[in-house]
Write a protein that holds these residues in place. Structure first.
Motif, PDB file in Angstrom:
ATOM      1  N   ALA A 195       1.858  55.620  34.012  1.00 35.82           N
ATOM      2  CA  ALA A 195       2.669  56.046  32.874  1.00 35.82           C
ATOM      3  C   ALA A 195       1.976  57.451  32.160  1.00 35.82           C
ATOM      4  N   ASP A 201       1.087  60.094  29.467  1.00 33.59           N
ATOM      5  CA  ASP A 201       0.396  59.932  27.919  1.00 33.59           C
ATOM      6  C   ASP A 201       1.390  60.585  26.948  1.00 33.59           C
ATOM      7  N   SER A 202       2.350  59.598  26.882  1.00 29.94           N
ATOM      8  CA  SER A 202       3.705  60.431  25.951  1.00 29.94           C
ATOM      9  C   SER A 202       3.730  59.548  24.483  1.00 29.94           C
ATOM     10  N   GLY A 203       2.783  58.477  24.561  1.00 26.03           N
ATOM     11  CA  GLY A 203       2.941  57.906  23.537  1.00 26.03           C
ATOM     12  C   GLY A 203       3.646  56.605  23.460  1.00 26.03           C
ATOM     13  N   LYS A 204       4.526  56.657  24.301  1.00 26.67           N
ATOM     14  CA  LYS A 204       5.673  55.419  24.586  1.00 26.67           C
ATOM     15  C   LYS A 204       4.955  54.557  25.515  1.00 26.67           C
ATOM     16  N   PRO A 205       5.140  53.319  25.307  1.00 23.12           N
ATOM     17  CA  PRO A 205       4.714  52.048  26.116  1.00 23.12           C
ATOM     18  C   PRO A 205       4.988  52.266  27.464  1.00 23.12           C
ATOM     19  N   GLU A 224       8.198  50.856  28.493  1.00 22.16           N
ATOM     20  CA  GLU A 224       9.221  51.485  28.250  1.00 22.16           C
ATOM     21  C   GLU A 224       9.686  52.730  29.047  1.00 22.16           C
ATOM     22  N   GLN A 225       8.448  53.569  29.532  1.00 21.36           N
ATOM     23  CA  GLN A 225       8.554  54.578  30.494  1.00 21.36           C
ATOM     24  C   GLN A 225       9.054  54.125  31.787  1.00 21.36           C
ATOM     25  N   ARG A 250      11.053  51.688  32.480  1.00 17.47           N
ATOM     26  CA  ARG A 250      12.360  51.406  32.344  1.00 17.47           C
ATOM     27  C   ARG A 250      13.284  52.662  32.276  1.00 17.47           C
ATOM     28  N   ALA A 251      12.797  53.569  31.532  1.00 21.43           N
ATOM     29  CA  ALA A 251      13.581  54.832  31.476  1.00 21.43           C
ATOM     30  C   ALA A 251      13.654  55.386  32.901  1.00 21.43           C
ATOM     31  N   SER A 252      12.673  55.587  33.819  1.00 26.09           N
ATOM     32  CA  SER A 252      12.433  55.912  34.842  1.00 26.09           C
ATOM     33  C   SER A 252      13.402  55.317  35.918  1.00 26.09           C
TER      34      SER A 252
END
Length: 92
Positions: free
Chosen positions: A66, A68-72, A75-76, A78-80
């Motif tokens: 993941a 280091d975007s601040g998103k869990p 969640e990253q 799933r978006a991918s």
């Protein structure tokens, strides 16, 4: 296309249905960054249709870290997955 991308397409053609599992990750072209697709430089618009055509039964696993975007991380991931699914759908 460069690097792995240029050698992956003939491999898909040659091995075809013998490919049973594929680990998907992205990179910036210099090292194996293990970025979540499509965050790097891999031409997924070329790779995914070729994989679907030649190895339709292959299990696809996202193997990435993941950002280091601040998103869990979940969640990253799933978006991918959703972005990759959209690319596959558009290529049909």
């Amino acid at each position: 296309m460069t690097g792995v991308q240029t050698c992956a397409l003939p491999i898909f053609e040659r091995l075809g249905k013998a490919i049973s599992v594929v680990h998907l990750s992205d990179n910036q072209g210099a090292i194996d960054d293990h970025l979540l697709p499509p965050a790097g430089s891999i031409a997924w618009n070329d790779i995914l249709p070729a994989l679907a055509e030649h190895s339709p039964g292959a299990v696809k696993t996202i193997e990435a870290r993941a950002a280091d975007s601040g998103k869990p991380p979940l969640e990253q991931a799933r978006a991918s997955r959703e972005q990759l699914q959209q690319l596959v759908e558009r290529s049909k």
